[in-house]
Design an enzyme around this catalytic site. Sequence first.
Site, PDB file in Angstrom:
ATOM      1  N   LYS A 140       0.832  -1.204   0.000  1.00  0.00           N
ATOM      2  CA  LYS A 140       0.000   0.000   0.000  1.00  0.00           C
ATOM      3  C   LYS A 140       0.870   1.260   0.000  1.00  0.00           C
ATOM      4  O   LYS A 140       0.671   2.171  -0.801  1.00  0.00           O
ATOM      5  CB  LYS A 140      -0.922  -0.015   1.231  1.00  0.00           C
ATOM      6  CG  LYS A 140      -1.897   1.148   1.226  1.00  0.00           C
ATOM      7  CD  LYS A 140      -2.786   1.130   2.456  1.00  0.00           C
ATOM      8  CE  LYS A 140      -3.648  -0.106   2.473  1.00  0.00           C
ATOM      9  NZ  LYS A 140      -4.975   0.059   2.948  1.00  0.00           N
ATOM     10  N   ARG A 147      -3.035   2.994   8.874  1.00  0.00           N
ATOM     11  CA  ARG A 147      -3.415   1.765   8.156  1.00  0.00           C
ATOM     12  C   ARG A 147      -2.230   0.818   8.029  1.00  0.00           C
ATOM     13  O   ARG A 147      -1.119   1.247   7.758  1.00  0.00           O
ATOM     14  CB  ARG A 147      -3.872   2.101   6.731  1.00  0.00           C
ATOM     15  CG  ARG A 147      -5.159   2.865   6.639  1.00  0.00           C
ATOM     16  CD  ARG A 147      -5.427   3.232   5.184  1.00  0.00           C
ATOM     17  NE  ARG A 147      -6.575   4.099   5.063  1.00  0.00           N
ATOM     18  CZ  ARG A 147      -7.823   3.657   4.850  1.00  0.00           C
ATOM     19  NH1 ARG A 147      -8.051   2.384   4.718  1.00  0.00           N
ATOM     20  NH2 ARG A 147      -8.823   4.516   4.781  1.00  0.00           N
ATOM     21  N   GLY A 194      -7.871  -7.599   5.054  1.00  0.00           N
ATOM     22  CA  GLY A 194      -8.665  -7.618   6.276  1.00  0.00           C
ATOM     23  C   GLY A 194      -8.007  -8.314   7.455  1.00  0.00           C
ATOM     24  O   GLY A 194      -8.612  -8.476   8.501  1.00  0.00           O
ATOM     25  N   MET A 197      -5.177  -7.435   9.076  1.00  0.00           N
ATOM     26  CA  MET A 197      -4.547  -6.561  10.068  1.00  0.00           C
ATOM     27  C   MET A 197      -5.411  -5.319  10.279  1.00  0.00           C
ATOM     28  O   MET A 197      -6.490  -5.200   9.736  1.00  0.00           O
ATOM     29  CB  MET A 197      -3.145  -6.228   9.621  1.00  0.00           C
ATOM     30  CG  MET A 197      -2.235  -7.437   9.747  1.00  0.00           C
ATOM     31  SD  MET A 197      -0.575  -7.102   9.204  1.00  0.00           S
ATOM     32  CE  MET A 197      -0.808  -6.669   7.522  1.00  0.00           C
ATOM     33  N   ARG A 237      -3.195  -1.132  -6.670  1.00  0.00           N
ATOM     34  CA  ARG A 237      -2.210  -2.230  -6.793  1.00  0.00           C
ATOM     35  C   ARG A 237      -2.547  -3.005  -8.050  1.00  0.00           C
ATOM     36  O   ARG A 237      -3.658  -2.889  -8.585  1.00  0.00           O
ATOM     37  CB  ARG A 237      -2.239  -3.128  -5.569  1.00  0.00           C
ATOM     38  CG  ARG A 237      -3.537  -3.834  -5.433  1.00  0.00           C
ATOM     39  CD  ARG A 237      -3.680  -4.587  -4.154  1.00  0.00           C
ATOM     40  NE  ARG A 237      -5.098  -4.890  -4.037  1.00  0.00           N
ATOM     41  CZ  ARG A 237      -5.701  -5.304  -2.966  1.00  0.00           C
ATOM     42  NH1 ARG A 237      -5.040  -5.459  -1.852  1.00  0.00           N
ATOM     43  NH2 ARG A 237      -6.982  -5.563  -2.973  1.00  0.00           N
ATOM     44  N   HIS A 271      -3.794 -35.045   4.672  1.00  0.00           N
ATOM     45  CA  HIS A 271      -3.380 -36.173   3.831  1.00  0.00           C
ATOM     46  C   HIS A 271      -4.138 -36.185   2.509  1.00  0.00           C
ATOM     47  O   HIS A 271      -3.559 -36.277   1.430  1.00  0.00           O
ATOM     48  CB  HIS A 271      -3.635 -37.482   4.587  1.00  0.00           C
ATOM     49  CG  HIS A 271      -3.359 -38.720   3.779  1.00  0.00           C
ATOM     50  ND1 HIS A 271      -4.342 -39.380   3.076  1.00  0.00           N
ATOM     51  CD2 HIS A 271      -2.215 -39.374   3.517  1.00  0.00           C
ATOM     52  CE1 HIS A 271      -3.806 -40.413   2.450  1.00  0.00           C
ATOM     53  NE2 HIS A 271      -2.514 -40.433   2.699  1.00  0.00           N
ATOM     54  N   SER A 319      19.589 -38.942 -16.179  1.00  0.00           N
ATOM     55  CA  SER A 319      18.262 -38.393 -15.944  1.00  0.00           C
ATOM     56  C   SER A 319      18.049 -38.401 -14.436  1.00  0.00           C
ATOM     57  O   SER A 319      18.175 -39.445 -13.782  1.00  0.00           O
ATOM     58  CB  SER A 319      17.207 -39.251 -16.641  1.00  0.00           C
ATOM     59  OG  SER A 319      15.931 -38.739 -16.344  1.00  0.00           O
ATOM     60  N   CYS A 378      13.414 -36.693 -14.655  1.00  0.00           N
ATOM     61  CA  CYS A 378      12.181 -37.425 -14.934  1.00  0.00           C
ATOM     62  C   CYS A 378      11.364 -37.702 -13.678  1.00  0.00           C
ATOM     63  O   CYS A 378      10.348 -38.367 -13.726  1.00  0.00           O
ATOM     64  CB  CYS A 378      12.454 -38.704 -15.708  1.00  0.00           C
ATOM     65  SG  CYS A 378      13.447 -39.882 -14.781  1.00  0.00           S
ATOM     66  N   TYR A 394      16.593 -31.128 -20.769  1.00  0.00           N
ATOM     67  CA  TYR A 394      15.144 -31.322 -20.869  1.00  0.00           C
ATOM     68  C   TYR A 394      14.535 -31.640 -19.511  1.00  0.00           C
ATOM     69  O   TYR A 394      15.248 -32.022 -18.579  1.00  0.00           O
ATOM     70  CB  TYR A 394      14.811 -32.444 -21.866  1.00  0.00           C
ATOM     71  CG  TYR A 394      15.225 -33.816 -21.415  1.00  0.00           C
ATOM     72  CD1 TYR A 394      14.390 -34.599 -20.619  1.00  0.00           C
ATOM     73  CD2 TYR A 394      16.466 -34.344 -21.779  1.00  0.00           C
ATOM     74  CE1 TYR A 394      14.773 -35.849 -20.194  1.00  0.00           C
ATOM     75  CE2 TYR A 394      16.866 -35.604 -21.345  1.00  0.00           C
ATOM     76  CZ  TYR A 394      16.010 -36.349 -20.553  1.00  0.00           C
ATOM     77  OH  TYR A 394      16.386 -37.587 -20.110  1.00  0.00           O
TER      78      TYR A 394
HETATM   79  C1  PEP Z   1      12.336 -41.127  -9.724  1.00  0.00           C
HETATM   80  O1  PEP Z   1      12.789 -41.789  -8.789  1.00  0.00           O
HETATM   81  O2  PEP Z   1      12.314 -39.880  -9.735  1.00  0.00           O
HETATM   82  C2  PEP Z   1      11.784 -41.808 -10.890  1.00  0.00           C
HETATM   83  C3  PEP Z   1      11.415 -41.127 -11.939  1.00  0.00           C
HETATM   84  O3  PEP Z   1      11.617 -43.147 -10.776  1.00  0.00           O
HETATM   85  P1  PEP Z   1      10.353 -43.785 -10.049  1.00  0.00           P
HETATM   86  O4  PEP Z   1       9.426 -42.698  -9.685  1.00  0.00           O
HETATM   87  O5  PEP Z   1       9.780 -44.754 -11.013  1.00  0.00           O
HETATM   88  O6  PEP Z   1      11.014 -44.453  -8.882  1.00  0.00           O
END
Ligand code: PEP
Length: 893
Positions: free
Chosen positions: A22, A91, A100, A102, A335, A453, A780, A848, A868
């Site tokens: 503000k 303020r 709202g 504070m 803002r 969970h 990877s 991955c 990648y």
């Molecule tokens: C990983 O461990 O990040 C992975 C891609 O292999 P997975 O999830 O199959 O164990």
Amino acid sequence: MPKFVFDFTEGNKDLKDLLGGKGANLAEMTNLGLPVPPGFTITTEACRHYLEHGSLPEGLGDEVNRHLAALEQRMGKRLGEPGDPLLVSVRSGAKFSMPGMMETVLNIGLNDESVHGLAAQAGDERFAWDSYRRLIQMFGKTVLDIDGDLFEDAIEAAKDAKGTKDDGDLDAADFRALVGRFKEIVREHTGRDFPTDPREQMDLAVKAVFDSWNADRAILYRRQERIPADVGTAVNICSMVFGNLGMDSGTGVAFTRDPASGQQGIYGDYLQNAQGEDVVAGIRNTVALIELERIDKASYDRLLEIMETLENHYLDMCDIEFTIERGKLWMLQTRVGKRTAAAAFRIACQLLDQGLIDADEAATRVTGDQLAQLMFPRFDEARLADARRLTKGMNASPGAAVGKAVFTTEAAVRAAAEGEDVILVRRETNPDDLAGMVAARGVLTSRGGKTSHAAVVARGMGKTCVCGAEELDVDVKGRRFTGPGGVVVNEGDVVSIDGTSGEVYLGEVPVEDSPVVLYFEGRLTDSEGGELVQAVHRLMRHADERAGMTVRANADNAEDSARARRFGAQGIGLCRTEHMFLGDRRQLVEKLILAGDAEERTAALDALEPLQRSDFEGIFEAMDGLPVTIRLIDPPLHEFLPDMTELAVKIALAGDGADPQDRRLLEAVRRLHEQNPMLGLRGVRLGLVIPGLFSMQVRAIAEAAAHRRAAGGDPRPEIMIPLVGAVQELEAIREEAKGVLAEVAEASGVDVPALIGTMIELPRAALTAGQIAEAAEFFSFGTNDLTQTTWGFSRDDVEAAFFSRYLDLGIFGVSPFETLDREGVGRLIRIAVEEGRRTRPDLKLGICGEHGGDPDSVHFCHEVGLDYVSCSPFRIPVARLEAGRAAIAAATG
Ligand code: PEP
Ligand code: MG
């Protein structure tokens, strides 16, 4: 000594850390020459000092004196001066908007004397006494901690005595009497008189604003919104302007364009003869802002002019608060405005078309999370009006889901196996509900917040979830729940849940595909999709152009691969071959495990190979011309065997008549049982221990590639070895694989080159990456396992057991399984990238683990120089957008 106070003429919009949102924006507007009531800001640094030491920093009082004196001089009146008082508001204003949460106190400077001066200056006795009672009320509540209801009750009593329900019927004498009553309330509840010294009022209000940073609701809000707990709030002291000085005065809020659609136009509300607090309290109905044109054309025109100035200056949609005091327009706040995901995309492209921002900037105005929101299926808007709304819970995981209510995991799994759509309804979920959550279309719980969970797991799975719908009484034993008004939903009754809004409906609400997904699927062209789809199309194209990394898919069948490709995947980064061993094929794996000798084992492997081969062929075809990284089998073999207890019970019940095959199976299950399968006989270890297993897979890959090549295709296999911890493991498998590749090339007469690389998913692999790169053509990062092994967390055990506690305690702000832990896991990745590339400069690097589809983690991957990211097909557009944004962020600093 640091400077703790900034006049509005001294700050600017980039000083949010110090002046709060503000204060920074009031300064920016002041410097733009817009009509902002003069004032000054006390910094967040002063707040932090106060919260830490329990006292205001030394020198602050003097600085405030100087700024107040300057303000008084500019205004030509003194704070609380009896004849013509300067009044100020105090303020709060933190760096992050906490609406709202504070405190604010208005009309500071009024007392038994200055109230007469105000009345004389305004020529309005009633207004002056009303202002005074507002001060005591707000001050009493926020500074002196008096229950606000006591004041409200006194107002009600005054109205009752007058026989009215409308504040408007109270006159000057009534408000004067209320001031007296309010002062009594203060005395009764604090044992002291309401402070009439204007400066004391101001100082106490400042401290109260600082204290309100740690009010329960503010703490709760920060936790929900992941706002750091230690940044503190600034305090803005601003000369008062009054919207309640008659019908030529008023107050309003406005957006410079529609925050839901992005359309330009007049969006806002206005309330005549009122102060901002009246609008928030909803005491009287506001009118649409467009009405202001009729009420006060000059102010209206000036407002539109200012809105244009703001948009052109902020280069974005803004929201504003303003007050008109007797025909004079004042700006109280602005803002950059909050907006829906769809509006974010539209507005970015509108601003681009208007030439206000360039394409890079437009791409930074949208996020992967917003794109993900646009991709979830949703309830058909047109039909929602007829739906029977039952209750509202927390919007824990977005999407729209419809199904029959079921109350146990078993019922969910059973019904899903029969092709039924079900919603799993529980009080709260626990790890035993996992199978039910997988089987259900959506999850509804009556307890738990956004870190429960159910919420954490559902978000991880991309499953629609509404949690903490507290109005529902869930009776698992009785297989029903009861909603507001005694509505009973029995098992089998259909409910619809909206994980984006948290709404729960009775019966079926029709769901429709998101047009954005239809566009990615190629079922809708960008020109058919309307403004939103066009905006997505344009920004995605630009992100792709700018991205440094490519995006691949985690997919293990031809169908998912084809879809991933339509979504823009440039290859497969992880094909989990164990998924090809499920269903009917599980029996073949059983045979392999039970094989008594080499002959039996070979027979079992021979039966599996053609099946694998045809899977690979399908994937190569779908990903023709693009790399396909195939990971050799990873999980421990007992995962393919029946449950030990169930089998033991079956054999025990059958007694002497038990099937000998079952007995052999039980023996194998017992032999392969592991205390901690996550760290057991899996990954590369399997390949080294079970003769022929990896060779069979490599052969299937090579033959599939050779077939494709012979058929005119362009397969690009990459063979990936999981869970390597030492280069020696990889070397052994690499030799074996090379041998098989050569054999297939010779036998088929077709040579298909295949890279051989490894996953980096153990700390030791990361720490010895320089050696491992000797034997790997690519890495990877398997950040699922790398996170588990770095933290020592077994994901299935920890998420449900204590992650919500860890989130509450702030040990992490977000689960390290959702967003990559840069400090720990990220550090290992940096080491591996650096040392791997030192050994092999052309080492290909990717990720991955599931983090490959998480926006923040994608940025990290760009920063450390990966080639990648690979993620589930549905997350590919998100990863593409974020890969582009990461490159733009890096380029523009
Ligand atoms: C990983 O461990 O990040 C992975 C891609 O292999 P997975 O999830 O199959 O164990
Ligand atoms: Mg793994």
